[in-house]
Design an enzyme around this catalytic site. Structure first.
Site, PDB file in Angstrom:
ATOM      1  N   LYS A   1       1.356  -2.921   6.742  1.00 36.37           N
ATOM      2  CA  LYS A   1       1.796  -2.891   5.348  1.00 36.37           C
ATOM      3  C   LYS A   1       3.314  -2.712   5.234  1.00 36.37           C
ATOM      4  CE  LYS A   1      -2.110  -3.707   3.339  1.00 36.37           C
ATOM      5  NZ  LYS A   1      -2.304  -4.949   2.553  1.00 36.37           N
TER       6      LYS A   1
ATOM      7  N   SER B   1       0.851  -1.194   0.000  1.00 38.25           N
ATOM      8  CA  SER B   1       0.000   0.000   0.000  1.00 38.25           C
ATOM      9  C   SER B   1       0.883   1.240   0.000  1.00 38.25           C
ATOM     10  CB  SER B   1      -0.878   0.002   1.267  1.00 38.25           C
ATOM     11  OG  SER B   1      -1.528   1.230   1.465  1.00 38.25           O
TER      12      SER B   1
ATOM     13  N   TYR C   1      -2.590  -0.126  10.480  1.00 37.90           N
ATOM     14  CA  TYR C   1      -2.618  -0.511   9.065  1.00 37.90           C
ATOM     15  C   TYR C   1      -1.272  -0.204   8.413  1.00 37.90           C
ATOM     16  CZ  TYR C   1      -4.223  -0.858   4.218  1.00 37.90           C
ATOM     17  OH  TYR C   1      -4.368  -1.209   2.900  1.00 37.90           O
TER      18      TYR C   1
END
Length: 270
Positions: free
Chosen positions: A169, A152, A165
């Site tokens: 990632k 991402s 998050y």
């Protein structure tokens, strides 16, 4: 694809997790278009089955086969069962996309242990287990293979409202590099790709979640603000992603390993 034509994925068996919707579904359908055999895997069994059924005509046209599987990517036994189901359907496993992922925004000081663990288990541990079990199957076949992980823009810089998050990632990048080093001796390449803002169900939910925690005041504001610095001037659609993912799954990328390809319209220049 015209009758008799051979696509770039003809004869290759593929699994895509998180494939019931969004980027995952688009990845799987693009692989089918190129003649690949594709197992659409997702924690939502009903949606995975519906997607597989909806792609029967596409698979018949391209010469590929289609299957589906239910999987919680954090459960090793379910990942093994998913791989066994794909191998039973297609005879082998050549390409594994570890695409399943989740996000639940919280302001940095509000991040809880449960929020952290849930996101890290799916996005971090789930990728590790997926890589390990795919590699074991590929090694047992003796023919190498390709493992492709979804990173991402959040794997390149931290954002204050999605810290777990981002951490998960960044973990995907590290796992991609570690796996590439270890699995090279087995002729297995490990790569990944980093989407930016993509018009999918996940981003629409993210927009709502950011409103709930007070980051934005109206629907669409978060996506607009995240998208302001995209050099290409617009958010991505899933079809903007699949040209790269099909390339990574194909023989054209055989000399690539350990790399993350950013597909973000120029949001992160690193």
């Amino acid at each position: 694809m015209a009758d008799g034509a051979r696509g770039r994925l003809s004869g290759r068996s593929c699994i895509v997790t998180g494939a019931a919707q969004g980027i995952g579904r688009a990845i799987g359908e693009a692989l089918l278009e190129e003649g690949g055999d594709v197992c659409f895997a997702d924690i939502n069994a009903e949606m995975a089955e519906d997607v597989a059924r909806a792609n029967k005509e596409r698979s018949a046209r391209s010469g590929g086969k289609v299957a589906w599987a239910k999987v919680d990517v954090t459960k090793r036994d379910q990942v093994q069962a998913m791989i066994d189901k794909a191998v039973d359907a297609f005879g082998k496993l050549d390409v594994k996309f570890n695409n399943a992922g989740i996000n639940k925004p919280l302001n940095f000081l509000d991040v809880t242990e449960d929020n952290w663990r849930t996101i890290m288990e799916v996005n971090g541990l789930g990728v590790l287990i997926g890589m390990q079990e795919a590699a074991k199957q590929m090694i047992s076949q003796g023919g190498g293979g390709k493992i492709i992980n979804t990173a991402s823009i959040a794997s390149r810089q931290g954002f204050d409202n999605v810290a777990p998050y981002c951490a998960s990632k960044w973990a995907v990048v590290s796992l991609t590099q570690s796996g590439a080093r270890d699995l090279a001796k087995h002729n297995i390449t490990v790569t990944g790709f980093g989407p930016g803002v993509v018009a999918t169900e996940m981003w629409r939910q993210l927009d709502k979640d950011l409103m709930e925690i007070g980051v934005s005041e109206r629907e669409g504001q978060a996506i607009e603000e995240f998208s302001a610095d995209i050099l290409r001037g617009r958010v991505a659609t899933p079809s903007d992603i699949t040209g790269t993912t099909t390339f990574l799954a194909s023989r054209e990328s055989d000399y690539m390993t350990g790399q993350i390809v950013m597909i973000d319209g120029g949001m992160t220049l690193v």
